[in-house]
Design a protein around this motif. Structure first.
Motif, mmCIF file in Angstrom:
data_model
loop_
_atom_site.group_PDB
_atom_site.id
_atom_site.type_symbol
_atom_site.label_atom_id
_atom_site.label_comp_id
_atom_site.label_asym_id
_atom_site.label_seq_id
_atom_site.Cartn_x
_atom_site.Cartn_y
_atom_site.Cartn_z
ATOM 1 N N ALA A 108 8.621 1.489 5.651
ATOM 2 C CA ALA A 108 9.735 0.879 5.912
ATOM 3 C C ALA A 108 9.777 0.652 7.291
ATOM 4 O O ALA A 108 9.633 0.387 8.275
ATOM 5 C CB ALA A 108 10.019 0.864 5.510
ATOM 6 N N VAL A 109 9.993 2.183 7.665
ATOM 7 C CA VAL A 109 9.859 2.422 9.251
ATOM 8 C C VAL A 109 9.149 2.269 9.967
ATOM 9 O O VAL A 109 9.447 1.742 11.104
ATOM 10 C CB VAL A 109 10.896 4.163 9.071
ATOM 11 C CG1 VAL A 109 11.014 4.424 10.798
ATOM 12 C CG2 VAL A 109 11.587 5.023 8.207
ATOM 13 N N LEU A 110 8.009 2.768 10.137
ATOM 14 C CA LEU A 110 7.116 2.366 10.859
ATOM 15 C C LEU A 110 6.740 0.563 10.819
ATOM 16 O O LEU A 110 6.385 0.804 11.310
ATOM 17 C CB LEU A 110 5.413 3.397 10.072
ATOM 18 C CG LEU A 110 5.875 4.794 11.031
ATOM 19 C CD1 LEU A 110 4.572 5.736 9.966
ATOM 20 C CD2 LEU A 110 5.876 4.792 11.800
ATOM 21 N N GLY A 111 6.881 0.421 9.637
ATOM 22 C CA GLY A 111 6.458 -1.021 9.474
ATOM 23 C C GLY A 111 7.333 -2.551 10.588
ATOM 24 O O GLY A 111 7.580 -3.685 10.038
ATOM 25 N N PHE A 112 8.694 -1.685 11.590
ATOM 26 C CA PHE A 112 9.674 -2.366 11.809
ATOM 27 C C PHE A 112 8.936 -3.395 13.088
ATOM 28 O O PHE A 112 9.069 -4.371 12.924
ATOM 29 C CB PHE A 112 10.567 -1.578 12.157
ATOM 30 C CG PHE A 112 11.949 -2.625 13.075
ATOM 31 C CD1 PHE A 112 12.727 -3.732 12.567
ATOM 32 C CD2 PHE A 112 11.670 -1.718 14.716
ATOM 33 C CE1 PHE A 112 13.943 -4.216 13.190
ATOM 34 C CE2 PHE A 112 12.426 -3.093 15.335
ATOM 35 C CZ PHE A 112 13.385 -3.488 14.654
ATOM 36 N N ASP A 113 8.267 -2.585 13.530
ATOM 37 C CA ASP A 113 7.204 -2.697 14.992
ATOM 38 C C ASP A 113 6.363 -4.439 14.515
ATOM 39 O O ASP A 113 7.060 -5.089 15.483
ATOM 40 C CB ASP A 113 6.945 -1.829 15.893
ATOM 41 C CG ASP A 113 6.376 -1.246 14.948
ATOM 42 O OD1 ASP A 113 6.504 -1.158 14.075
ATOM 43 O OD2 ASP A 113 6.148 -0.254 16.509
ATOM 44 N N ASN A 114 5.929 -4.096 13.330
ATOM 45 C CA ASN A 114 5.156 -4.450 13.002
ATOM 46 C C ASN A 114 5.405 -5.538 12.652
ATOM 47 O O ASN A 114 5.085 -7.240 12.900
ATOM 48 C CB ASN A 114 4.365 -4.208 11.822
ATOM 49 C CG ASN A 114 2.906 -4.676 10.737
ATOM 50 O OD1 ASN A 114 2.139 -6.042 12.076
ATOM 51 N ND2 ASN A 114 2.060 -4.233 10.188
ATOM 52 N N PHE B 18 2.277 -15.990 6.226
ATOM 53 C CA PHE B 18 1.725 -15.821 4.692
ATOM 54 C C PHE B 18 0.620 -15.037 4.670
ATOM 55 O O PHE B 18 0.027 -13.916 4.246
ATOM 56 C CB PHE B 18 2.024 -16.605 3.661
ATOM 57 C CG PHE B 18 1.432 -16.851 2.149
ATOM 58 C CD1 PHE B 18 2.086 -15.541 1.787
ATOM 59 C CD2 PHE B 18 -0.263 -16.277 1.750
ATOM 60 C CE1 PHE B 18 2.043 -15.433 0.048
ATOM 61 C CE2 PHE B 18 -0.335 -15.883 0.332
ATOM 62 C CZ PHE B 18 0.738 -15.821 -0.337
ATOM 63 N N TRP B 19 -0.468 -15.658 5.104
ATOM 64 C CA TRP B 19 -2.366 -15.155 5.351
ATOM 65 C C TRP B 19 -2.215 -13.924 6.166
ATOM 66 O O TRP B 19 -3.275 -13.274 6.005
ATOM 67 C CB TRP B 19 -3.059 -16.481 5.708
ATOM 68 C CG TRP B 19 -2.926 -17.300 3.876
ATOM 69 C CD1 TRP B 19 -2.456 -19.010 4.296
ATOM 70 C CD2 TRP B 19 -3.737 -16.697 2.617
ATOM 71 N NE1 TRP B 19 -2.943 -19.494 3.205
ATOM 72 C CE2 TRP B 19 -3.699 -18.060 1.661
ATOM 73 C CE3 TRP B 19 -3.862 -16.065 2.492
ATOM 74 C CZ2 TRP B 19 -3.516 -18.374 0.412
ATOM 75 C CZ3 TRP B 19 -4.936 -15.838 1.174
ATOM 76 C CH2 TRP B 19 -4.495 -17.697 0.261
ATOM 77 N N GLY B 20 -1.383 -14.400 7.405
ATOM 78 C CA GLY B 20 -2.092 -12.903 8.327
ATOM 79 C C GLY B 20 -1.642 -11.965 7.173
ATOM 80 O O GLY B 20 -2.419 -10.825 7.691
ATOM 81 N N ILE B 21 -0.308 -11.748 6.832
ATOM 82 C CA ILE B 21 -0.102 -10.530 6.136
ATOM 83 C C ILE B 21 -0.472 -10.435 4.618
ATOM 84 O O ILE B 21 -0.717 -9.144 4.572
ATOM 85 C CB ILE B 21 1.347 -10.205 5.891
ATOM 86 C CG1 ILE B 21 2.461 -10.806 7.193
ATOM 87 C CG2 ILE B 21 1.871 -9.666 4.135
ATOM 88 C CD1 ILE B 21 4.626 -11.321 6.426
ATOM 89 N N ILE B 22 -0.968 -11.054 4.401
ATOM 90 C CA ILE B 22 -2.286 -10.681 3.124
ATOM 91 C C ILE B 22 -3.522 -9.828 3.156
ATOM 92 O O ILE B 22 -4.565 -9.378 2.532
ATOM 93 C CB ILE B 22 -2.322 -12.365 1.862
ATOM 94 C CG1 ILE B 22 -1.114 -12.692 1.443
ATOM 95 C CG2 ILE B 22 -3.357 -12.183 1.407
ATOM 96 C CD1 ILE B 22 -0.728 -11.922 0.267
ATOM 97 N N ALA C 225 7.253 -6.687 1.040
ATOM 98 C CA ALA C 225 8.323 -6.450 1.601
ATOM 99 C C ALA C 225 8.314 -7.137 2.858
ATOM 100 O O ALA C 225 9.464 -7.922 2.756
ATOM 101 C CB ALA C 225 8.400 -5.038 1.895
ATOM 102 N N MET C 226 6.714 -6.976 3.539
ATOM 103 C CA MET C 226 6.198 -7.676 5.052
ATOM 104 C C MET C 226 6.813 -9.591 4.668
ATOM 105 O O MET C 226 7.370 -10.292 4.467
ATOM 106 C CB MET C 226 5.773 -7.462 5.583
ATOM 107 C CG MET C 226 5.842 -6.121 6.016
ATOM 108 S SD MET C 226 4.219 -5.830 7.131
ATOM 109 C CE MET C 226 3.136 -5.938 6.784
ATOM 110 N N LEU D 104 10.567 -10.282 4.267
ATOM 111 C CA LEU D 104 11.299 -10.411 4.975
ATOM 112 C C LEU D 104 11.269 -11.485 5.984
ATOM 113 O O LEU D 104 11.528 -11.812 7.246
ATOM 114 C CB LEU D 104 11.757 -9.316 5.361
ATOM 115 C CG LEU D 104 12.213 -8.353 4.476
ATOM 116 C CD1 LEU D 104 12.112 -6.604 4.748
ATOM 117 C CD2 LEU D 104 13.671 -8.645 3.833
ATOM 118 N N ALA D 105 9.404 -11.851 6.087
ATOM 119 C CA ALA D 105 9.325 -12.330 7.682
ATOM 120 C C ALA D 105 9.418 -13.697 8.225
ATOM 121 O O ALA D 105 10.084 -13.831 9.287
ATOM 122 C CB ALA D 105 7.254 -12.331 7.223
ATOM 123 N N ASP D 106 9.996 -14.475 7.123
ATOM 124 C CA ASP D 106 10.582 -15.540 6.554
ATOM 125 C C ASP D 106 11.539 -15.621 7.548
ATOM 126 O O ASP D 106 12.400 -16.250 8.290
ATOM 127 C CB ASP D 106 10.313 -16.524 6.176
ATOM 128 C CG ASP D 106 9.001 -17.173 5.871
ATOM 129 O OD1 ASP D 106 7.909 -17.162 6.186
ATOM 130 O OD2 ASP D 106 8.818 -17.834 4.629
#
Length: 274
Positions: free
Chosen positions: A21-27, A48-52, A174-175, A178-180
């Motif tokens: 979660a901490v390291l994924g903020f910038d991502n 959606f597909w980018g994250i999957i 989680a991404m 939260l992404a949308d």
């Protein structure tokens, strides 16, 4: 299966989820900004597909790194140019350097684009300058760059592959959730998109700093740390990075409030003169 459900593995899973979660903020920030470059109708599908795809490749990357950790961390070249450039270079060094430069280039390019735009509304409509496939490819590629340090950190906590994979899958979910929301917030508050780009610029600097000690940390040999003109390339600590982010947010909040106050005073003065 029962062997995996232990207090140690559950504790490691919770720690890994927090780490992701901490390291994924910038991502997540990069995904939200970059997805807006795709055609408007396809932006949600792009995220959606980018994250999957990125999460699936991150699990594969994790498996490869667990199996080939020794060969990936071993320096393949050592600079010995005394007084100019010294230190070792391994696979992680190349990933961090390339990723850092690419992110900084992307941030500077988008900031320059914003400064050159005359009509913001037209810019919002005309942002879709890239195809959906190209944006997905960029999101997947940069996700792998971002995930490299988090995967290395995760392996340092535990080498139990199912626990590591579960943490990555949970962070990916989680991404997706939260992404949308992050993207909608940036679209409604465009001044924060500029803030996000400056944060990405700092992220690029962080990755370049990580490149300096990638080989030395992997081999536990401080002599392999990169030095440029006898100055060591030292990574920025996570606490310093998040402090910088907080300061940027504080400056933006104060500046926005001050700008609104000036606008209100200007309107009142114009009303008074009429």
């Amino acid at each position: 299966m029962a062997d995996l459900i232990t207090a140690e593995n559950i504790g490691n899973l919770l720690m890994l989820c927090f780490l992701q979660a901490v390291l994924g903020f910038d991502n997540l920030l990069y995904i939200s900004i970059e997805s807006q470059r795709a055609p408007v109708a396809q932006q949600k599908a792009v995220r959606f597909w980018g994250i999957i795809i990125a999460v699936a490749l991150r699990v594969i990357l994790l498996f490869l790194m667990v199996e080939l950790l020794a060969s990936l961390t071993e320096p393949f070249y050592i600079f010995t140019w005394e007084g100019i450039l010294t230190g070792g270079v391994n696979f992680a060094t190349c990933v961090f350097i390339f990723g850092g430069i690419f992110i900084m280039y992307t941030a500077v390019k988008e900031i320059s684009h914003m400064l050159s735009v005359e009509h913001l509304n037209h810019d919002v409509e005309g942002k879709s300058g890239k195809s959906a496939a190209k944006v997905v490819a960029l999101i997947v590629f940069m996700n792998l760059i971002f995930s490299f340090d988090s995967v290395l950190s995760a392996i340092a906590i535990t080498d139990v592959f199912p626990v590591l994979a579960a943490a990555i899958l949970i962070s990916g979910l989680a991404m997706l959730v939260l992404a949308d929301g992050v993207t909608e917030f940036l679209q409604k508050n465009r001044m924060y998109e500029v803030l996000g780009l400056f944060i990405l610029l700092i992220v690029g600097v962080v990755l370049l700093g990580e490149a300096g000690v990638a080989a030395s940390h992997a081999t536990h040999n401080e002599e392999l740390a990169l030095k440029v003109f006898n100055y060591p390339v030292i990574p920025m600590s996570k606490s310093t990075f998040y402090f910088s982010v907080v300061v940027l947010f504080a400056v933006e909040f104060i500046q926005s409030g001050y700008a609104k106050k000036l606008a209100a005073e200007r309107n009142s003065n114009q009303t008074g003169t009429h």
